[in-house]
Design a protein around this motif. Structure first.
Motif, mmCIF file in Angstrom:
data_model
loop_
_atom_site.group_PDB
_atom_site.id
_atom_site.type_symbol
_atom_site.label_atom_id
_atom_site.label_comp_id
_atom_site.label_asym_id
_atom_site.label_seq_id
_atom_site.Cartn_x
_atom_site.Cartn_y
_atom_site.Cartn_z
ATOM 1 N N MET A 140 0.850 -1.178 -0.147
ATOM 2 C CA MET A 140 0.228 0.047 0.071
ATOM 3 C C MET A 140 0.927 1.203 0.169
ATOM 4 S SD MET A 140 -2.856 0.803 2.683
ATOM 5 C CE MET A 140 -3.898 2.286 2.292
ATOM 6 N N THR A 141 0.529 2.334 -0.766
ATOM 7 C CA THR A 141 1.367 3.608 -0.724
ATOM 8 C C THR A 141 1.153 4.366 0.264
ATOM 9 O OG1 THR A 141 0.925 3.420 -3.230
ATOM 10 C CG2 THR A 141 1.700 5.570 -2.285
ATOM 11 N N LYS A 142 2.125 4.798 0.922
ATOM 12 C CA LYS A 142 1.936 5.801 2.032
ATOM 13 C C LYS A 142 1.509 7.116 1.672
ATOM 14 C CE LYS A 142 4.536 7.620 5.869
ATOM 15 N NZ LYS A 142 5.512 7.809 6.731
ATOM 16 N N ILE A 143 0.643 7.644 2.030
ATOM 17 C CA ILE A 143 0.036 9.212 1.881
ATOM 18 C C ILE A 143 0.845 9.888 2.599
ATOM 19 C CG2 ILE A 143 -1.807 10.420 1.936
ATOM 20 C CD1 ILE A 143 -3.513 8.011 1.306
ATOM 21 N N ARG A 144 1.405 11.009 1.934
ATOM 22 C CA ARG A 144 2.221 11.893 2.809
ATOM 23 C C ARG A 144 1.747 13.442 2.478
ATOM 24 N NH1 ARG A 144 8.443 10.821 1.527
ATOM 25 N NH2 ARG A 144 8.305 12.854 2.160
ATOM 26 N N GLU A 145 2.295 14.300 3.293
ATOM 27 C CA GLU A 145 1.759 15.736 3.348
ATOM 28 C C GLU A 145 2.473 16.524 2.092
ATOM 29 O OE1 GLU A 145 2.279 19.520 6.205
ATOM 30 O OE2 GLU A 145 2.856 17.466 6.979
ATOM 31 N N LEU A 146 3.539 16.093 1.725
ATOM 32 C CA LEU A 146 4.337 16.875 0.630
ATOM 33 C C LEU A 146 3.900 16.870 -0.581
ATOM 34 C CD1 LEU A 146 7.827 15.714 2.352
ATOM 35 C CD2 LEU A 146 6.324 17.875 2.975
ATOM 36 N N TYR A 147 2.979 16.190 -0.981
ATOM 37 C CA TYR A 147 2.435 16.220 -2.444
ATOM 38 C C TYR A 147 2.117 17.668 -3.102
ATOM 39 C CZ TYR A 147 2.140 11.387 -2.393
ATOM 40 O OH TYR A 147 2.557 9.814 -2.064
ATOM 41 N N TRP A 148 1.587 18.504 -2.224
ATOM 42 C CA TRP A 148 1.466 19.875 -2.539
ATOM 43 C C TRP A 148 2.562 20.689 -3.153
ATOM 44 C CZ3 TRP A 148 3.509 24.265 -0.447
ATOM 45 C CH2 TRP A 148 3.869 24.211 0.719
ATOM 46 N N TYR A 149 3.725 20.250 -2.563
ATOM 47 C CA TYR A 149 5.022 20.748 -3.053
ATOM 48 C C TYR A 149 5.193 20.502 -4.646
ATOM 49 C CZ TYR A 149 6.883 21.441 1.411
ATOM 50 O OH TYR A 149 7.137 22.096 2.864
ATOM 51 N N VAL A 150 4.759 19.536 -5.198
ATOM 52 C CA VAL A 150 4.880 19.270 -6.624
ATOM 53 C C VAL A 150 4.141 20.486 -7.324
ATOM 54 C CG1 VAL A 150 4.313 17.818 -8.522
ATOM 55 C CG2 VAL A 150 5.062 16.950 -6.376
ATOM 56 N N LEU A 151 2.696 20.798 -6.749
ATOM 57 C CA LEU A 151 2.103 21.710 -7.316
ATOM 58 C C LEU A 151 2.661 23.353 -7.470
ATOM 59 C CD1 LEU A 151 -1.548 20.749 -5.987
ATOM 60 C CD2 LEU A 151 -0.343 20.173 -8.175
ATOM 61 N N ALA A 152 3.341 23.413 -6.472
ATOM 62 C CA ALA A 152 3.931 24.858 -6.011
ATOM 63 C C ALA A 152 5.446 24.790 -6.822
ATOM 64 C CB ALA A 152 4.153 25.003 -4.645
ATOM 65 N N ALA A 153 6.009 23.837 -6.922
ATOM 66 C CA ALA A 153 6.944 23.562 -7.846
ATOM 67 C C ALA A 153 6.820 23.811 -9.280
ATOM 68 C CB ALA A 153 7.960 22.286 -7.618
ATOM 69 N N TYR A 154 5.732 23.177 -9.898
ATOM 70 C CA TYR A 154 5.028 23.504 -11.143
ATOM 71 C C TYR A 154 5.151 25.102 -11.207
ATOM 72 C CZ TYR A 154 2.759 23.657 -15.369
ATOM 73 O OH TYR A 154 2.213 24.263 -16.542
ATOM 74 N N LEU A 155 4.258 25.806 -10.488
ATOM 75 C CA LEU A 155 4.061 27.179 -10.720
ATOM 76 C C LEU A 155 5.420 28.115 -10.590
ATOM 77 C CD1 LEU A 155 1.136 27.347 -8.281
ATOM 78 C CD2 LEU A 155 1.098 27.629 -10.709
ATOM 79 N N VAL A 156 6.446 27.660 -9.759
ATOM 80 C CA VAL A 156 7.644 28.073 -9.770
ATOM 81 C C VAL A 156 8.322 27.981 -11.052
ATOM 82 C CG1 VAL A 156 10.020 28.247 -8.815
ATOM 83 C CG2 VAL A 156 7.733 28.350 -7.458
#
Length: 135
Positions: A1-17
């Motif tokens: 089972m894949t562990k759900i983590r808090e850091l996924y929103w960083y990918v969205l922010a990194a794309y905007l940057v």
């Protein structure tokens, strides 16, 4: 089972940057040279990199919504964001086929893709901030 983590929103922010940095890099290239061929190659290369950078935003948003549902009281539905981000440029490509030539239609669809994914990311991050407080 894949562990759900808090850091996924960083990918969205990194794309905007990355999108902002790509626009700045293109403007810097235009300011540094007057060679149309170099500007065109740099612009197309930058667009390809930005399109590739946009692809991880979809699974990241989906997984972040799962994390937020599990960890907070906010219950975000990721599908309106994901479908809006993916189907808007596809619909524009289909409709634009009759209005523009094939090359202009493709260019507009790529730019629409980048803008659509940026809008999807911005709206989700804004709503996430409003309900959760992070980012």
């Amino acid at each position: 089972m894949t562990k759900i983590r808090e850091l996924y929103w960083y990918v969205l922010a990194a794309y905007l940057v990355a999108l902002v940095l790509g626009a700045v890099a293109l403007l810097a290239l235009v300011a540094a040279t007057n060679k149309i061929g170099l500007i065109a190659v740099g612009g197309v290369g930058g667009l390809v990199l930005l399109v590739l950078a946009s692809l991880p935003t979809f699974p990241a948003l989906y997984r972040d919504a799962g994390y937020v549902r599990a960890a907070t009281d906010w219950n975000p539905n990721p599908w309106p964001y994901l479908l809006g981000g993916a189907l808007t440029p596809v619909l524009g490509f289909v409709v634009g086929r009759d209005l523009f030539g094939p090359r202009i239609n493709l260019a507009l669809s790529v730019l629409s893709w980048l803008g659509s994914v940026a809008t999807m990311s911005l709206v989700y991050l804004y709503r996430r901030h409003r309900f959760v407080g992070v980012p």
